[in-house]
Scaffold this motif. Structure first.
Motif, short mmCIF file in Angstrom:
data_model
loop_
_atom_site.label_atom_id
_atom_site.label_comp_id
_atom_site.label_asym_id
_atom_site.label_seq_id
_atom_site.Cartn_x
_atom_site.Cartn_y
_atom_site.Cartn_z
N GLN A 221 0.81 -1.21 0.00
CA GLN A 221 0.00 0.00 0.00
C GLN A 221 0.85 1.27 0.00
O GLN A 221 0.44 2.29 -0.50
CB GLN A 221 -0.92 0.00 1.22
N GLU A 222 2.01 1.21 0.57
CA GLU A 222 2.86 2.40 0.70
C GLU A 222 4.30 2.06 0.33
O GLU A 222 5.01 1.42 1.10
CB GLU A 222 2.79 2.93 2.14
N THR B 45 -1.75 13.83 0.89
CA THR B 45 -2.08 12.79 -0.09
C THR B 45 -2.60 13.46 -1.35
O THR B 45 -3.49 14.31 -1.29
CB THR B 45 -3.15 11.82 0.46
N PHE C 297 6.06 8.71 -1.13
CA PHE C 297 5.59 7.34 -1.25
C PHE C 297 4.51 7.21 -2.32
O PHE C 297 3.81 8.19 -2.63
CB PHE C 297 5.00 6.86 0.09
N LEU D 34 0.99 5.23 -3.45
CA LEU D 34 -0.17 4.47 -3.00
C LEU D 34 -0.98 4.11 -4.23
O LEU D 34 -0.68 4.57 -5.34
CB LEU D 34 -1.03 5.32 -2.04
#
Length: 208
Positions: free
Chosen positions: A19-20, A167, A140, A142
């Motif tokens: 996920q990351e 995000t 990161f 996602l």
């Protein structure tokens, strides 16, 4: 049985890792370029938001909602509509507060902390805050999104904000969630939705 549990743990941890994932240097450069190009085009922005305040001693997050309006270079209003009416305007070096008709003002110029926080908020809304001098930043990937984590280098600011997480929608390269982690285990998470970019917004909107 132990083998099944071990496999389950590996499966869960593998999914969490998936996920990351950390970006490569090339991916970071592309991501920053995309965000900066989009943020330069944003003259106005209005969006609905839902805010979740997580306090460690409460079993359930405190939920509020409202509308956020931004106009460059630095006009910003947060209108809380549920469960109460409360608005905050950042304008001309001041923070104007209207709490159910009770008005007050704070001069940002009298406080370096308020000044830094104001810059952080405006930057997080516009997406223009990749300041390596002020933050240690990590990036990161996602699913369908990108994540940037900002740790303040300033010791005084770090007392108030431990980390900021932005995000971004991968396609639009705009902020969809802001998370402010405080020095304790408490944090504030703001989800932005129904964005309208570059619609005409009159300065009178920022009268509080």
């Amino acid at each position: 049985m132990k083998t099944k549990i071990a496999l389950l743990i590996l499966f869960i941890s593998g999914n969490l890792f998936a996920q990351e994932q950390k970006m490569t240097d090339a991916e970071i450069a592309t991501f920053k370029q995309d965000v900066n190009l989009v943020s330069k085009k944003i003259k106005t922005l209005s969006t609905d938001f839902v805010q979740y305040k997580h306090l460690d001693f409460l079993s359930k997050d405190i939920e509020t909602s409202g509308k956020m309006i931004f106009k460059e270079p630095g006009l910003l209003q947060w209108q809380y509509k549920k469960p109460y009416n409360y608005s905050i305007v950042f304008k001309n070096g001041k923070i104007l507060i209207n709490d159910e008709g009770k008005k007050s003002a704070v001069d940002i110029g009298n406080s370096k902390i308020f000044g830094r926080i104001n810059k952080l908020i405006v930057g997080s809304v516009s997406g223009n805050m990749f300041d390596d001098a002020a933050f240690t930043i990590s990036y990161f990937k996602l699913k369908g999104q990108n994540l940037a984590k900002f740790v303040p280098k300033d010791a005084t600011l770090k007392k108030y904000i431990k980390q900021i997480e932005l995000t971004f929608d991968k396609e639009e390269a705009t902020v969809v969630q802001v998370k402010l982690l405080e020095s304790s285990e408490d944090y504030t998470r703001i989800v932005l939705k129904n964005k309208v970019i570059n619609a005409k917004i009159d300065d009178s909107v920022f009268t509080n």
